[in-house]
Design an enzyme around this catalytic site. Structure first.
Site, PDB file in Angstrom:
ATOM      1  N   CYS A   7       0.813  -1.205   0.000  1.00 39.20           N
ATOM      2  CA  CYS A   7       0.000   0.000   0.000  1.00 39.20           C
ATOM      3  C   CYS A   7       0.853   1.265   0.000  1.00 39.20           C
ATOM      4  O   CYS A   7       2.036   1.229   0.326  1.00 39.20           O
ATOM      5  CB  CYS A   7      -0.895  -0.039   1.243  1.00 39.20           C
ATOM      6  SG  CYS A   7      -2.333   1.005   1.107  1.00 39.20           S
ATOM      7  N   ASP A 124      -5.130  -3.997  12.525  1.00 39.25           N
ATOM      8  CA  ASP A 124      -4.036  -3.046  12.468  1.00 39.25           C
ATOM      9  C   ASP A 124      -3.720  -2.595  13.892  1.00 39.25           C
ATOM     10  O   ASP A 124      -4.610  -2.519  14.732  1.00 39.25           O
ATOM     11  CB  ASP A 124      -4.467  -1.848  11.617  1.00 39.25           C
ATOM     12  CG  ASP A 124      -3.306  -1.062  11.070  1.00 39.25           C
ATOM     13  OD1 ASP A 124      -2.153  -1.509  11.189  1.00 39.25           O
ATOM     14  OD2 ASP A 124      -3.561   0.016  10.517  1.00 39.25           O
TER      15      ASP A 124
END
Length: 157
Positions: A7, A124
């Protein structure tokens, strides 16, 4: 099997690198970040370097209509939500949703059961004042809690 997304891509040459790395997906950050890109940049990058990788747009607390507009304009395959989006918001998204959950403790894992409309869940690390890409990890033993085994499409990131 682990699904890998790289990402924060900001240059079309990096898409080719991601593809050659063996990753499954490439991510573009559309929210305020040092890796933020505009929809126009992403559309150009993808026209410069067409790819078979899954294309993921990352958003934080954005209006669902704007998310859908950007996803359509950039031809994204998935939308990743990193904010406080609830099921009502998730239902409005016209692409499969990957919902990021910030994990600090076991309570955050328990809260995963509230997300039924998601294609996948991404765990996360909770870092105060930051979202995603911090390079820090949480206690991964928490990810073995029963709630995750009930959702076969869940991802841990």
């Amino acid at each position: 099997m682990t699904w890998i997304k790289i990402c924060g891509i900001q240059e079309s040459d990096h898409i080719e690198w991601v593809e050659h790395s063996g990753a499954d997906a490439v991510g573009f950050v559309f929210t305020k970040s040092k890796r933020q890109v505009s929809p126009e940049q992403v559309r150009k990058m993808l026209s410069d370097k067409p790819t078979s990788l899954a294309k993921v747009g990352v958003f934080v607390n954005e209006d669902p209509s704007k998310i859908n507009e950007i996803a359509h304009f950039c031809n994204l395959d998935f939308v990743q939500l990193h904010g406080e989006e609830n099921e009502e918001i998730i239902k409005m998204i016209q692409r499969p949703v990957i919902k990021a959950i910030r994990v600090k403790n076991e309570n955050d894992i328990t809260a995963l059961s509230a997300y039924h409309q998601c294609y996948a869940l991404l765990l996360d690390t909770y870092v105060m004042g930051e979202r995603g890409g911090t390079g820090k990890s949480f206690d991964w033993k928490l990810a073995k809690k029963p709630i995750l085994t009930e959702k076969s499409s869940s991802l841990v990131g």
